[in-house]
Design an enzyme around this catalytic site. Structure first.
Site, PDB file in Angstrom:
ATOM      1  CG  ASN A 133     -15.559 -21.095 -31.732  1.00  0.00           C
ATOM      2  OD1 ASN A 133     -15.158 -20.871 -30.595  1.00  0.00           O
ATOM      3  ND2 ASN A 133     -16.011 -20.148 -32.523  1.00  0.00           N
TER       4      ASN A 133
ATOM      5  CG  HIS B  66     -12.391 -14.236 -29.185  1.00  0.00           C
ATOM      6  ND1 HIS B  66     -13.581 -13.843 -29.717  1.00  0.00           N
ATOM      7  CD2 HIS B  66     -11.685 -13.096 -28.950  1.00  0.00           C
ATOM      8  CE1 HIS B  66     -13.608 -12.521 -29.787  1.00  0.00           C
ATOM      9  NE2 HIS B  66     -12.465 -12.041 -29.328  1.00  0.00           N
TER      10      HIS B  66
ATOM     11  CD  GLU C 194     -12.147  -8.624 -28.513  1.00  0.00           C
ATOM     12  OE1 GLU C 194     -13.333  -8.837 -28.830  1.00  0.00           O
ATOM     13  OE2 GLU C 194     -11.190  -9.278 -28.991  1.00  0.00           O
TER      14      GLU C 194
ATOM     15  CE1 TYR D  42     -16.778 -13.832 -27.038  1.00  0.00           C
ATOM     16  CE2 TYR D  42     -16.547 -15.027 -24.972  1.00  0.00           C
ATOM     17  CZ  TYR D  42     -16.197 -14.834 -26.292  1.00  0.00           C
ATOM     18  OH  TYR D  42     -15.261 -15.656 -26.877  1.00  0.00           O
TER      19      TYR D  42
ATOM     20  CE  LYS E 293     -13.967 -18.866 -28.330  1.00  0.00           C
ATOM     21  NZ  LYS E 293     -15.342 -18.824 -28.884  1.00  0.00           N
TER      22      LYS E 293
HETATM   23  P1  CMP Z   1     -16.185 -15.885 -30.665  1.00  0.00           P
HETATM   24  O1  CMP Z   1     -15.315 -15.404 -31.767  1.00  0.00           O
HETATM   25  O2  CMP Z   1     -15.512 -16.150 -29.367  1.00  0.00           O
HETATM   26  O3  CMP Z   1     -17.341 -14.794 -30.415  1.00  0.00           O
HETATM   27  C1  CMP Z   1     -18.587 -15.152 -29.850  1.00  0.00           C
HETATM   28  C2  CMP Z   1     -18.802 -16.629 -29.782  1.00  0.00           C
HETATM   29  O4  CMP Z   1     -20.133 -17.040 -29.650  1.00  0.00           O
HETATM   30  C3  CMP Z   1     -18.337 -17.272 -31.070  1.00  0.00           C
HETATM   31  O5  CMP Z   1     -16.924 -17.220 -31.136  1.00  0.00           O
HETATM   32  C4  CMP Z   1     -18.959 -18.670 -30.939  1.00  0.00           C
HETATM   33  O6  CMP Z   1     -18.126 -19.566 -30.224  1.00  0.00           O
HETATM   34  C5  CMP Z   1     -20.213 -18.406 -30.091  1.00  0.00           C
HETATM   35  N1  CMP Z   1     -21.451 -18.636 -30.839  1.00  0.00           N
HETATM   36  C6  CMP Z   1     -22.372 -19.571 -30.581  1.00  0.00           C
HETATM   37  N2  CMP Z   1     -23.375 -19.509 -31.451  1.00  0.00           N
HETATM   38  C7  CMP Z   1     -23.099 -18.507 -32.310  1.00  0.00           C
HETATM   39  C8  CMP Z   1     -23.758 -17.965 -33.453  1.00  0.00           C
HETATM   40  N3  CMP Z   1     -24.935 -18.426 -33.881  1.00  0.00           N
HETATM   41  N4  CMP Z   1     -23.149 -16.930 -34.113  1.00  0.00           N
HETATM   42  C9  CMP Z   1     -21.975 -16.433 -33.683  1.00  0.00           C
HETATM   43  N5  CMP Z   1     -21.306 -16.913 -32.592  1.00  0.00           N
HETATM   44  C10 CMP Z   1     -21.860 -17.951 -31.920  1.00  0.00           C
END
Ligand code: CMP
Length: 140
Positions: free
Chosen positions: A113, A116, A127, A50, A10
């Site tokens: 974070n 992904h 995906e 998403y 990311k």
């Molecule tokens: P990712 O695996 O990319 O999939 C969706 C993303 O939403 C997740 O990582 C997080 O970075 C983001 N996100 C933010 N808030 C939440 C939450 N409460 N629960 C899950 N994903 C979240």
């Protein structure tokens, strides 16, 4: 089983200059990069990727973050690649991520974070197809 999974490094991790360190973790775990591209996602691309999260309260923040800078997108291949990659990443919230995982070591928050990874083999196929033509995944 031999699997493929979609991985995205990311904008936060690309900006931190840890693409190589994250690739090294994939490779040391036996995951092979079989496709890769750097891309600055458009809003439409991020929203489409998403789409399953469209109704979630964090959707807009997630899309804004994902278009805030370039990402590295790759297909990882190996035995149990989907689960193996999820183990390498650690919990979605870096505060809950196990020691030594990518998110524990490189991520700041649940939004920023670092990575992904597909959550299941079926999701992975969708995906991968979202970002790569079959001719862009090797061997063809
Ligand atoms: P990712 O695996 O990319 O999939 C969706 C993303 O939403 C997740 O990582 C997080 O970075 C983001 N996100 C933010 N808030 C939440 C939450 N409460 N629960 C899950 N994903 C979240």
């Amino acid at each position: 089983a031999l699997e493929r999974t979609l991985s995205i490094i990311k904008p936060d991790a690309v900006a931190k200059n840890v693409v190589g360190e994250i690739y090294a973790r994939f490779e040391k775990a036996g995951l092979k990069v079989v496709a890769a591209k750097m891309k600055h996602l458009s809003r439409k691309e991020a929203e489409g990727f998403y789409a399953v999260h469209r109704e979630r309260p964090f959707f807009n923040a997630l899309v804004e973050f994902m278009i805030s800078g370039p990402v590295m997108i790759q297909v990882l291949q190996g035995e149990n690649a989907v689960l193996k990659n999820r183990e390498l990443m650690g919990a979605t919230n870096p505060k809950e991520a196990a020691k030594g995982t990518i998110r524990a070591d490189f991520a700041e928050s649940i939004d920023a974070n670092a990575v992904h990874g597909s959550d299941a083999a079926e999701t992975a196929a969708n995906e991968i197809a979202y970002f790569f033509a079959t001719t862009e995944v090797f061997p063809r």
